[in-house]
Design a protein around this motif. Structure first.
Motif, PDB file in Angstrom:
ATOM      1  N   GLU A 155     -11.122   0.019  10.345  1.00  0.00           N
ATOM      2  CA  GLU A 155     -10.003   0.811   9.808  1.00  0.00           C
ATOM      3  C   GLU A 155      -9.360   1.653  10.909  1.00  0.00           C
ATOM      4  O   GLU A 155      -8.834   2.729  10.664  1.00  0.00           O
ATOM      5  CB  GLU A 155     -10.489   1.727   8.680  1.00  0.00           C
ATOM      6  CG  GLU A 155     -11.025   1.001   7.460  1.00  0.00           C
ATOM      7  CD  GLU A 155      -9.921   0.351   6.636  1.00  0.00           C
ATOM      8  OE1 GLU A 155      -8.730   0.528   6.965  1.00  0.00           O
ATOM      9  OE2 GLU A 155     -10.256  -0.311   5.653  1.00  0.00           O
ATOM     10  N   GLU A 156      -9.382   1.121  12.131  1.00  0.00           N
ATOM     11  CA  GLU A 156      -8.893   1.880  13.276  1.00  0.00           C
ATOM     12  C   GLU A 156      -7.410   2.231  13.175  1.00  0.00           C
ATOM     13  O   GLU A 156      -6.960   3.196  13.779  1.00  0.00           O
ATOM     14  CB  GLU A 156      -9.140   1.106  14.570  1.00  0.00           C
ATOM     15  CG  GLU A 156     -10.609   0.934  14.942  1.00  0.00           C
ATOM     16  CD  GLU A 156     -11.225  -0.323  14.328  1.00  0.00           C
ATOM     17  OE1 GLU A 156     -12.335  -0.699  14.744  1.00  0.00           O
ATOM     18  OE2 GLU A 156     -10.576  -0.928  13.435  1.00  0.00           O
ATOM     19  N   TRP A 157      -6.656   1.433  12.437  1.00  0.00           N
ATOM     20  CA  TRP A 157      -5.215   1.659  12.322  1.00  0.00           C
ATOM     21  C   TRP A 157      -4.826   2.224  10.955  1.00  0.00           C
ATOM     22  O   TRP A 157      -3.672   2.156  10.545  1.00  0.00           O
ATOM     23  CB  TRP A 157      -4.445   0.369  12.598  1.00  0.00           C
ATOM     24  CG  TRP A 157      -4.473   0.005  14.053  1.00  0.00           C
ATOM     25  CD1 TRP A 157      -5.378  -0.789  14.695  1.00  0.00           C
ATOM     26  CD2 TRP A 157      -3.573   0.477  15.048  1.00  0.00           C
ATOM     27  NE1 TRP A 157      -5.094  -0.857  16.034  1.00  0.00           N
ATOM     28  CE2 TRP A 157      -3.987  -0.093  16.286  1.00  0.00           C
ATOM     29  CE3 TRP A 157      -2.445   1.297  15.038  1.00  0.00           C
ATOM     30  CZ2 TRP A 157      -3.327   0.155  17.490  1.00  0.00           C
ATOM     31  CZ3 TRP A 157      -1.780   1.544  16.229  1.00  0.00           C
ATOM     32  CH2 TRP A 157      -2.225   0.978  17.437  1.00  0.00           C
ATOM     33  N   VAL A 210       1.880   8.361   9.403  1.00  0.00           N
ATOM     34  CA  VAL A 210       1.282   9.118  10.504  1.00  0.00           C
ATOM     35  C   VAL A 210      -0.081   8.521  10.832  1.00  0.00           C
ATOM     36  O   VAL A 210      -0.979   8.471   9.980  1.00  0.00           O
ATOM     37  CB  VAL A 210       1.128  10.606  10.148  1.00  0.00           C
ATOM     38  CG1 VAL A 210       0.554  11.380  11.333  1.00  0.00           C
ATOM     39  CG2 VAL A 210       2.457  11.210   9.704  1.00  0.00           C
ATOM     40  N   PHE A 211      -0.230   8.076  12.075  1.00  0.00           N
ATOM     41  CA  PHE A 211      -1.480   7.497  12.557  1.00  0.00           C
ATOM     42  C   PHE A 211      -2.202   8.540  13.404  1.00  0.00           C
ATOM     43  O   PHE A 211      -1.629   9.072  14.364  1.00  0.00           O
ATOM     44  CB  PHE A 211      -1.212   6.258  13.405  1.00  0.00           C
ATOM     45  CG  PHE A 211      -0.538   5.125  12.679  1.00  0.00           C
ATOM     46  CD1 PHE A 211      -1.261   4.011  12.278  1.00  0.00           C
ATOM     47  CD2 PHE A 211       0.829   5.172  12.408  1.00  0.00           C
ATOM     48  CE1 PHE A 211      -0.643   2.956  11.619  1.00  0.00           C
ATOM     49  CE2 PHE A 211       1.458   4.121  11.748  1.00  0.00           C
ATOM     50  CZ  PHE A 211       0.716   3.020  11.346  1.00  0.00           C
ATOM     51  N   VAL A 212      -3.448   8.828  13.061  1.00  0.00           N
ATOM     52  CA  VAL A 212      -4.266   9.749  13.840  1.00  0.00           C
ATOM     53  C   VAL A 212      -5.216   8.928  14.696  1.00  0.00           C
ATOM     54  O   VAL A 212      -5.987   8.114  14.170  1.00  0.00           O
ATOM     55  CB  VAL A 212      -5.042  10.714  12.934  1.00  0.00           C
ATOM     56  CG1 VAL A 212      -5.906  11.656  13.776  1.00  0.00           C
ATOM     57  CG2 VAL A 212      -4.086  11.501  12.041  1.00  0.00           C
ATOM     58  N   ASP A 213      -5.178   9.128  16.018  1.00  0.00           N
ATOM     59  CA  ASP A 213      -5.985   8.340  16.961  1.00  0.00           C
ATOM     60  C   ASP A 213      -5.876   6.847  16.656  1.00  0.00           C
ATOM     61  O   ASP A 213      -6.886   6.178  16.395  1.00  0.00           O
ATOM     62  CB  ASP A 213      -7.441   8.794  16.934  1.00  0.00           C
ATOM     63  CG  ASP A 213      -7.618  10.188  17.518  1.00  0.00           C
ATOM     64  OD1 ASP A 213      -6.832  10.559  18.401  1.00  0.00           O
ATOM     65  OD2 ASP A 213      -8.541  10.901  17.085  1.00  0.00           O
ATOM     66  N   PRO A 214      -4.656   6.317  16.668  1.00  0.00           N
ATOM     67  CA  PRO A 214      -4.455   4.906  16.299  1.00  0.00           C
ATOM     68  C   PRO A 214      -5.238   3.963  17.212  1.00  0.00           C
ATOM     69  O   PRO A 214      -5.316   4.154  18.415  1.00  0.00           O
ATOM     70  CB  PRO A 214      -2.945   4.711  16.463  1.00  0.00           C
ATOM     71  CG  PRO A 214      -2.522   5.773  17.422  1.00  0.00           C
ATOM     72  CD  PRO A 214      -3.404   6.941  17.146  1.00  0.00           C
ATOM     73  N   GLY A 215      -5.848   2.958  16.571  1.00  0.00           N
ATOM     74  CA  GLY A 215      -6.620   1.966  17.308  1.00  0.00           C
ATOM     75  C   GLY A 215      -8.054   2.359  17.558  1.00  0.00           C
ATOM     76  O   GLY A 215      -8.815   1.569  18.136  1.00  0.00           O
ATOM     77  N   ASN A 216      -8.437   3.558  17.119  1.00  0.00           N
ATOM     78  CA  ASN A 216      -9.806   4.030  17.336  1.00  0.00           C
ATOM     79  C   ASN A 216     -10.452   4.444  16.022  1.00  0.00           C
ATOM     80  O   ASN A 216      -9.803   5.044  15.168  1.00  0.00           O
ATOM     81  CB  ASN A 216      -9.822   5.232  18.291  1.00  0.00           C
ATOM     82  CG  ASN A 216      -9.278   4.890  19.657  1.00  0.00           C
ATOM     83  OD1 ASN A 216      -9.793   4.002  20.327  1.00  0.00           O
ATOM     84  ND2 ASN A 216      -8.235   5.587  20.075  1.00  0.00           N
ATOM     85  N   ALA A 217     -11.721   4.123  15.873  1.00  0.00           N
ATOM     86  CA  ALA A 217     -12.501   4.645  14.757  1.00  0.00           C
ATOM     87  C   ALA A 217     -12.898   6.076  15.085  1.00  0.00           C
ATOM     88  O   ALA A 217     -12.957   6.471  16.246  1.00  0.00           O
ATOM     89  CB  ALA A 217     -13.732   3.776  14.520  1.00  0.00           C
ATOM     90  N   GLY A 218     -13.136   6.856  14.055  1.00  0.00           N
ATOM     91  CA  GLY A 218     -13.548   8.229  14.298  1.00  0.00           C
ATOM     92  C   GLY A 218     -13.242   9.119  13.117  1.00  0.00           C
ATOM     93  O   GLY A 218     -12.637   8.689  12.124  1.00  0.00           O
ATOM     94  N   SER A 219     -13.661  10.361  13.201  1.00  0.00           N
ATOM     95  CA  SER A 219     -13.455  11.314  12.113  1.00  0.00           C
ATOM     96  C   SER A 219     -13.110  12.671  12.696  1.00  0.00           C
ATOM     97  O   SER A 219     -13.345  12.946  13.885  1.00  0.00           O
ATOM     98  CB  SER A 219     -14.710  11.422  11.242  1.00  0.00           C
ATOM     99  OG  SER A 219     -15.827  11.857  12.024  1.00  0.00           O
ATOM    100  N   GLY A 220     -12.528  13.527  11.870  1.00  0.00           N
ATOM    101  CA  GLY A 220     -12.168  14.852  12.329  1.00  0.00           C
ATOM    102  C   GLY A 220     -11.343  15.601  11.300  1.00  0.00           C
ATOM    103  O   GLY A 220     -11.139  15.114  10.175  1.00  0.00           O
TER     104      GLY A 220
END
Length: 211
Positions: free
Chosen positions: A91-93, A177-187
């Protein structure tokens, strides 16, 4: 007409044709400039958000983005939208949506400007696209990285040169709005004062403290 010897007159000038000017008229998109889309006050008043009674925030996929209104982090002690995101591998994108940006006749009030700005409290790579009423998506505006971890960041995208990809610029319905697009992660991020136009008309950045 002069007094004295006519021989002292200047030589007869060579006449040149009067220059012509071509004016190309272009139509101006209808709608307000510097329009506030959402300031997170949730006051159920259309007077401070154009075209909708407070913007809607949502995301496809359960639990990837969650939204709350926080009263103690926003600009000048006003509310802000707390965005909690958790994007696993695959779900990176994933992205969140802000809308509806259309008026009652389905025309988009964002067509009157070329900039989108917002305030972000937190560190992230952010990218936006737009989607029209028919679900057609534009190209992206490029990634902007916030740099101030302990204060508000002014984030401004210029979409004057965006690739519309067949999307109707006069009928844009959603901001993606993409947050850190292309990367998995949380915040966690806090977002306030989503608006169109010149960020100079936004209030000055106050000293903010994280929660």
């Amino acid at each position: 007409v002069k007094l004295g010897d006519p021989a002292s007159l200047p030589a007869t000038p060579t006449a040149t044709s009067t220059p012509t000017f071509t004016v190309t008229a272009t139509s101006t998109p209808s709608g307000p400039t510097n329009a506030l889309i959402d300031n997170a006050d949730n006051d159920n008043s259309p007077n401070d958000e154009v075209g909708a009674i407070d913007a809607q925030w949502w995301a496809a996929g359960g639990g990837l983005y969650n939204f709350e209104t926080e009263s103690n982090v926003g600009f000048n002690t006003s509310p802000a939208i707390k965005v909690t995101y958790d994007k696993p591998v695959g779900e990176e994108w994933a992205f969140m949506n802000i809308g509806d940006l259309t008026n009652s006749d389905n025309t988009s009030y964002m067509a009157a400007d070329t900039q989108l700005s917002l305030q972000v409290f937190g560190i992230a790579n952010l990218l936006i696209k737009f989607r029209d009423i028919n679900g057609i998506e534009t190209g992206d505006t490029g990634i902007i990285t916030t740099t101030n971890a302990g204060s508000w960041n002014n984030v401004v995208w210029d979409y004057s040169g965006i690739n519309w990809n067949g999307a109707d610029a006069t009928q844009i319905k959603e901001i993606m709005v993409f947050v850190d697009p292309g990367n998995a992660g949380s915040g966690v991020l806090y977002i306030d004062n989503v608006k169109l136009g010149d960020p100079a008309s936004l209030p000055a950045t106050p000293t903010a403290t994280s929660t």
